[in-house]
Write a protein that holds these residues in place. Structure first.
Motif, PDB file in Angstrom:
ATOM      1  N   MET A  68      55.610  17.203 -29.567  1.00  0.00           N
ATOM      2  CA  MET A  68      54.914  15.948 -29.924  1.00  0.00           C
ATOM      3  C   MET A  68      55.670  15.223 -31.029  1.00  0.00           C
ATOM      4  O   MET A  68      55.974  15.819 -32.036  1.00  0.00           O
ATOM      5  CB  MET A  68      53.514  16.300 -30.436  1.00  0.00           C
ATOM      6  N   ALA A  69      55.960  13.989 -30.745  1.00  0.00           N
ATOM      7  CA  ALA A  69      56.653  13.205 -31.776  1.00  0.00           C
ATOM      8  C   ALA A  69      55.665  12.791 -32.859  1.00  0.00           C
ATOM      9  O   ALA A  69      54.470  12.699 -32.617  1.00  0.00           O
ATOM     10  CB  ALA A  69      57.264  11.977 -31.137  1.00  0.00           C
ATOM     11  N   LYS A  70      56.164  12.555 -34.054  1.00  0.00           N
ATOM     12  CA  LYS A  70      55.282  12.074 -35.120  1.00  0.00           C
ATOM     13  C   LYS A  70      55.825  10.755 -35.681  1.00  0.00           C
ATOM     14  O   LYS A  70      57.031  10.496 -35.624  1.00  0.00           O
ATOM     15  CB  LYS A  70      55.135  13.121 -36.214  1.00  0.00           C
ATOM     16  N   ILE A  71      54.905   9.983 -36.224  1.00  0.00           N
ATOM     17  CA  ILE A  71      55.304   8.673 -36.763  1.00  0.00           C
ATOM     18  C   ILE A  71      55.272   8.733 -38.285  1.00  0.00           C
ATOM     19  O   ILE A  71      54.272   9.148 -38.879  1.00  0.00           O
ATOM     20  CB  ILE A  71      54.333   7.578 -36.279  1.00  0.00           C
ATOM     21  N   ILE A  72      56.364   8.328 -38.905  1.00  0.00           N
ATOM     22  CA  ILE A  72      56.396   8.227 -40.371  1.00  0.00           C
ATOM     23  C   ILE A  72      56.231   6.751 -40.718  1.00  0.00           C
ATOM     24  O   ILE A  72      56.979   5.897 -40.222  1.00  0.00           O
ATOM     25  CB  ILE A  72      57.724   8.762 -40.937  1.00  0.00           C
ATOM     26  N   SER A  73      55.238   6.437 -41.542  1.00  0.00           N
ATOM     27  CA  SER A  73      54.977   5.031 -41.858  1.00  0.00           C
ATOM     28  C   SER A  73      55.467   4.679 -43.262  1.00  0.00           C
ATOM     29  O   SER A  73      55.893   5.550 -44.017  1.00  0.00           O
ATOM     30  CB  SER A  73      53.483   4.741 -41.722  1.00  0.00           C
ATOM     31  N   ASP A  74      55.380   3.389 -43.595  1.00  0.00           N
ATOM     32  CA  ASP A  74      55.821   2.865 -44.894  1.00  0.00           C
ATOM     33  C   ASP A  74      57.265   3.255 -45.223  1.00  0.00           C
ATOM     34  O   ASP A  74      57.594   3.596 -46.347  1.00  0.00           O
ATOM     35  CB  ASP A  74      54.908   3.347 -46.033  1.00  0.00           C
ATOM     36  N   VAL A  75      58.100   3.204 -44.202  1.00  0.00           N
ATOM     37  CA  VAL A  75      59.514   3.529 -44.416  1.00  0.00           C
ATOM     38  C   VAL A  75      60.231   2.276 -44.905  1.00  0.00           C
ATOM     39  O   VAL A  75      59.927   1.169 -44.479  1.00  0.00           O
ATOM     40  CB  VAL A  75      60.147   4.052 -43.104  1.00  0.00           C
ATOM     41  N   VAL A  76      61.163   2.458 -45.833  1.00  0.00           N
ATOM     42  CA  VAL A  76      61.902   1.327 -46.410  1.00  0.00           C
ATOM     43  C   VAL A  76      63.242   1.181 -45.691  1.00  0.00           C
ATOM     44  O   VAL A  76      63.941   2.165 -45.465  1.00  0.00           O
ATOM     45  CB  VAL A  76      62.130   1.561 -47.918  1.00  0.00           C
ATOM     46  N   CYS A  77      63.587  -0.052 -45.355  1.00  0.00           N
ATOM     47  CA  CYS A  77      64.819  -0.295 -44.592  1.00  0.00           C
ATOM     48  C   CYS A  77      66.029  -0.387 -45.512  1.00  0.00           C
ATOM     49  O   CYS A  77      66.081  -1.245 -46.390  1.00  0.00           O
ATOM     50  CB  CYS A  77      64.698  -1.586 -43.798  1.00  0.00           C
ATOM     51  N   PRO A  78      67.027   0.472 -45.326  1.00  0.00           N
ATOM     52  CA  PRO A  78      68.204   0.422 -46.199  1.00  0.00           C
ATOM     53  C   PRO A  78      69.308  -0.466 -45.635  1.00  0.00           C
ATOM     54  O   PRO A  78      70.441  -0.031 -45.465  1.00  0.00           O
ATOM     55  CB  PRO A  78      68.648   1.884 -46.245  1.00  0.00           C
ATOM     56  N   PHE A  79      68.970  -1.715 -45.285  1.00  0.00           N
ATOM     57  CA  PHE A  79      70.062  -2.610 -44.879  1.00  0.00           C
ATOM     58  C   PHE A  79      70.279  -3.729 -45.890  1.00  0.00           C
ATOM     59  O   PHE A  79      71.234  -3.725 -46.628  1.00  0.00           O
ATOM     60  CB  PHE A  79      69.853  -3.178 -43.465  1.00  0.00           C
ATOM     61  N   CYS A  80      69.365  -4.698 -45.955  1.00  0.00           N
ATOM     62  CA  CYS A  80      69.650  -5.855 -46.813  1.00  0.00           C
ATOM     63  C   CYS A  80      68.733  -5.883 -48.035  1.00  0.00           C
ATOM     64  O   CYS A  80      67.842  -5.058 -48.190  1.00  0.00           O
ATOM     65  CB  CYS A  80      69.556  -7.157 -46.025  1.00  0.00           C
ATOM     66  N   GLY A  81      68.943  -6.861 -48.881  1.00  0.00           N
ATOM     67  CA  GLY A  81      68.199  -6.966 -50.131  1.00  0.00           C
ATOM     68  C   GLY A  81      66.738  -7.319 -49.975  1.00  0.00           C
ATOM     69  O   GLY A  81      65.991  -7.342 -50.961  1.00  0.00           O
ATOM     70  N   THR A  82      66.300  -7.598 -48.740  1.00  0.00           N
ATOM     71  CA  THR A  82      64.875  -7.858 -48.518  1.00  0.00           C
ATOM     72  C   THR A  82      64.082  -6.561 -48.612  1.00  0.00           C
ATOM     73  O   THR A  82      62.895  -6.578 -48.939  1.00  0.00           O
ATOM     74  CB  THR A  82      64.658  -8.514 -47.138  1.00  0.00           C
ATOM     75  N   LEU A  83      64.752  -5.447 -48.344  1.00  0.00           N
ATOM     76  CA  LEU A  83      64.190  -4.107 -48.508  1.00  0.00           C
ATOM     77  C   LEU A  83      62.784  -3.989 -47.899  1.00  0.00           C
ATOM     78  O   LEU A  83      61.829  -3.574 -48.577  1.00  0.00           O
ATOM     79  CB  LEU A  83      64.153  -3.756 -50.007  1.00  0.00           C
ATOM     80  N   CYS A  84      62.657  -4.376 -46.630  1.00  0.00           N
ATOM     81  CA  CYS A  84      61.357  -4.316 -45.942  1.00  0.00           C
ATOM     82  C   CYS A  84      60.781  -2.903 -46.071  1.00  0.00           C
ATOM     83  O   CYS A  84      61.479  -1.921 -45.814  1.00  0.00           O
ATOM     84  CB  CYS A  84      61.529  -4.662 -44.462  1.00  0.00           C
ATOM     85  N   ASP A  85      59.508  -2.816 -46.461  1.00  0.00           N
ATOM     86  CA  ASP A  85      58.938  -1.491 -46.734  1.00  0.00           C
ATOM     87  C   ASP A  85      57.785  -1.165 -45.790  1.00  0.00           C
ATOM     88  O   ASP A  85      56.894  -0.410 -46.131  1.00  0.00           O
ATOM     89  CB  ASP A  85      58.479  -1.405 -48.195  1.00  0.00           C
ATOM     90  N   ASP A  86      57.810  -1.774 -44.594  1.00  0.00           N
ATOM     91  CA  ASP A  86      56.711  -1.566 -43.661  1.00  0.00           C
ATOM     92  C   ASP A  86      57.179  -0.970 -42.337  1.00  0.00           C
ATOM     93  O   ASP A  86      56.515  -1.098 -41.318  1.00  0.00           O
ATOM     94  CB  ASP A  86      55.999  -2.900 -43.397  1.00  0.00           C
ATOM     95  N   LEU A  87      58.346  -0.316 -42.357  1.00  0.00           N
ATOM     96  CA  LEU A  87      58.863   0.229 -41.103  1.00  0.00           C
ATOM     97  C   LEU A  87      58.095   1.477 -40.686  1.00  0.00           C
ATOM     98  O   LEU A  87      57.538   2.181 -41.539  1.00  0.00           O
ATOM     99  CB  LEU A  87      60.345   0.594 -41.259  1.00  0.00           C
ATOM    100  N   GLU A  88      58.051   1.703 -39.387  1.00  0.00           N
ATOM    101  CA  GLU A  88      57.512   2.958 -38.868  1.00  0.00           C
ATOM    102  C   GLU A  88      58.595   3.601 -38.020  1.00  0.00           C
ATOM    103  O   GLU A  88      59.231   2.924 -37.214  1.00  0.00           O
ATOM    104  CB  GLU A  88      56.252   2.688 -38.048  1.00  0.00           C
ATOM    105  N   VAL A  89      58.796   4.892 -38.232  1.00  0.00           N
ATOM    106  CA  VAL A  89      59.863   5.581 -37.521  1.00  0.00           C
ATOM    107  C   VAL A  89      59.269   6.766 -36.769  1.00  0.00           C
ATOM    108  O   VAL A  89      58.555   7.587 -37.350  1.00  0.00           O
ATOM    109  CB  VAL A  89      60.969   6.061 -38.497  1.00  0.00           C
ATOM    110  N   LYS A  90      59.554   6.791 -35.473  1.00  0.00           N
ATOM    111  CA  LYS A  90      59.076   7.912 -34.652  1.00  0.00           C
ATOM    112  C   LYS A  90      60.163   8.982 -34.643  1.00  0.00           C
ATOM    113  O   LYS A  90      61.313   8.698 -34.259  1.00  0.00           O
ATOM    114  CB  LYS A  90      58.814   7.413 -33.229  1.00  0.00           C
ATOM    115  N   VAL A  91      59.811  10.183 -35.085  1.00  0.00           N
ATOM    116  CA  VAL A  91      60.792  11.272 -35.113  1.00  0.00           C
ATOM    117  C   VAL A  91      60.312  12.433 -34.253  1.00  0.00           C
ATOM    118  O   VAL A  91      59.111  12.583 -34.003  1.00  0.00           O
ATOM    119  CB  VAL A  91      61.069  11.785 -36.559  1.00  0.00           C
TER     120      VAL A  91
END
Lengths: 438, 133
Positions: A1-24
């Motif tokens: 079963m995959a799990k979802i990690i929420s409130d992930v921060v994007c390490p690309f640009c200076g906007t630093l979006c902090d609402d990503l969800e990543v399914k691992v």
């Protein structure tokens, strides 16, 4: 079963979006899907899973052949190179966390190096201008909740900061901006009809490099003084129209990018953009903010600021911190042949410096700490692969409005892979031994 | 062969960003950044078809890239190469005491070089550093 990690921060640009969800995957080793991120952020997460990823350090011999070496050898080569150099350049720092930056600065102090970050080819001129004249700024939260006049000057967030407009500046409904983009006026200044410009209420297609003139003209128009028929290719009426639009707003924010920092006039363009912002404060509330590129270039400036008092190009070779853009900046040092070793971490000067500087790096003892193959790793003598900060390692990063955000680890790095901080810690220990420092 | 003069700027594109994160050694990066975006009017002046390889030369260097129709135009007289090693072969390294090279506003000459290859990023930088191009 995959799990979802929420409130992930994007390490690309200076906007630093902090609402990503990543399914691992269930074992926490594989990223399956990335939600909410822009296409570039998504690619960054997914590419960390690449099957052809380099996991072992590689060293180039005299004939240019690459051979695998151990991590211990990589630490030893790096420490010896830095200690043997009279003035090593330690460049990068923008794609790693503040903890690693701080560790790197300790090494730089011991070996008498020059610490410079990617602002040197990005918003370095902004930092010079801010030190010259100060800056009236705000946070992105204030932009979202209050700003109703948005100016993008010499920047193209549709391409470079893909979620900036949807999260903060144009589209979101905030506390006092309940109508979202319908109540916001968007002005774009750019010599090209960019995808951002196409969305604007008003696009001033300026003659390239004439930003100073147009900013001056806007200051004149705001005061209601007479203007020539055209300035920088823009008709007088348009300039007056933009001036009125800005004055009539409740909160104006000017976002600016490489169009002003990298054109001739450089820091002077920003001086006058800040002066325009100050002028606007006579009529309404106004703020100005640079569109920072790397996700933690702002953090690098902050950490250097706390530790040495200057935000980039800090020269520690004399035993105390010196700062002199044009003298202690990477490209000037390289072009003049004033450094005798190059250490790169968290950036790619091979791809993003003028070729004359890259040629100098290729001639010097050099180490590149980098998870990817890049033009820098192609010309450095040692390539040390590390874990991805923000994906396989947490740590502090600063958003473009100087708000610190803790990034999250979502998966384990490949077995035995060090983080930037761990590698720097080991180099620091060895440097201390060589230097005989307790 | 005709040769035209243009004002070169460099900068980010979303394709540049995606392909950069996907690996600068991959063909997609060359496809995204080993290009020069030119206006239709400038293609006419050059007398070249779109998607032709061209040689871009400035006071500071020279590089072969593929000329494509501008995606964010019109901007006659202005050429655009996405930020990356191809642009950096020709931009001005002069910093004028600011530390910042002049990545935007560099006069360049463009001529057709249909038979010359566009090197990938690693090869381009290696060859340039070895003095082979």
């Amino acid at each position: 079963m995959a799990k979802i990690i929420s409130d992930v921060v994007c390490p690309f640009c200076g906007t630093l979006c902090d609402d990503l969800e990543v399914k691992v995957s269930d074992d926490g080793k594989e990223i399956l899907e990335v939600y909410n991120a822009c296409v570039i952020g998504t690619e960054k997460f997914l590419h960390s899973q690449a099957k052809d990823r380099l996991t072992v350090p590689m060293k180039q011999d005299e004939e240019g052949n690459w051979n695998e070496v151990s991590v211990d050898d990589a630490v030893e080569y790096t420490a010896q190179m830095l200690c043997n150099a009279k003035k090593p350049l330690m460049y990068g720092w923008s794609s790693t966390n503040c903890e690693a930056q701080s560790k790197g600065h300790e090494i730089a102090e011991l070996v008498g190096g020059v610490v410079d970050n990617t602002a040197t080819v990005c918003h370095g001129t902004t930092l010079i201008a801010v030190q010259d004249v100060g800056v009236p700024s705000c946070t992105l939260g204030e932009v979202k909740n209050r700003a109703d006049r948005i100016v993008f000057w010499g920047c193209n967030p549709a391409h470079a900061h893909p979620r900036h407009m949807s999260r903060y500046s144009i589209f979101p409904r905030g506390f006092f901006t309940g109508k979202g983009h319908k109540a916001r006026k968007m002005v774009v200044v750019d010599p090209r009809s960019t995808d951002t410009a196409k969305m604007a209420d008003l696009h001033m297609q300026i003659e390239q490099g004439r930003d100073y003139e147009l900013l001056s003209a806007l200051r004149v128009a705001i005061r209601g003084n007479p203007l020539p028929e055209t300035v920088a290719g823009i008709p007088r009426e348009t300039i007056q129209d933009v001036a009125e639009t800005l004055k009539s707003g409740r909160f104006v924010v000017i976002f600016f990018g490489m169009g002003v920092t990298q054109s001739l006039s450089k820091n002077h363009n920003i001086d006058i953009a800040i002066a325009l912002t100050r002028d606007l404060n006579d009529y309404t509330k106004a703020a100005i903010m640079p569109m920072r590129g790397h996700y933690n270039v702002t953090g690098s400036g902050q950490v250097l600021g706390w530790q040495f008092g200057y935000p980039f190009c800090v020269d520690l070779s004399r035993g105390f911190a010196r700062y002199n853009p044009g003298d202690s900046t990477s490209n000037d040092l390289l072009r003049r042949g004033e450094v005798d070793a190059v250490f790169v971490l968290g950036s790619d000067p091979g791809a993003h410096f003028p070729i004359s500087s890259v040629k100098k790096i290729a001639q010097l003892p050099s180490v590149c700490v980098e998870p990817h193959y890049t033009p820098t790793t192609a010309v450095c003598k040692l390539h040390m692969p590390v874990a991805f900060v923000g994906v396989e390692e947490g740590g502090c990063a600063y958003r473009m409005d100087n708000v610190p955000i803790e990034t999250r680890k979502v998966v384990e790095p490949p077995e035995g892979m060090l983080s930037d901080e761990e590698f720097l810690e080991r180099v620091l220990e060895r440097v201390k031994e060589i230097k005989g420092v307790a | 062969m005709p040769e035209i003069e243009l004002n070169l700027i460099s900068g980010r594109t979303i394709h540049q960003g995606v392909s950069m994160e996907a690996g600068k050694e991959k063909p997609a990066y060359t496809k995204a950044c080993g290009i020069i975006e030119m206006d239709d009017a400038d293609f006419k002046r050059l007398g070249a078809w779109r998607n032709t390889n061209v040689r871009v030369t400035s006071e500071y260097g020279s590089v072969v890239v593929k000329a494509i129709q501008t995606t964010q135009g019109p901007h006659p007289g202005v050429a655009f190469i996405p930020m990356g090693p191809w642009a950096n072969m020709v931009i001005s390294p002069n910093t004028y005491s600011t530390g910042m090279p002049t990545f935007k506003g560099v006069p360049v000459k463009v001529e057709v070089a249909a038979d010359e290859p566009v090197y990938d990023s690693l090869e381009l930088v290696r060859k340039a550093c070895r003095g082979e191009i």
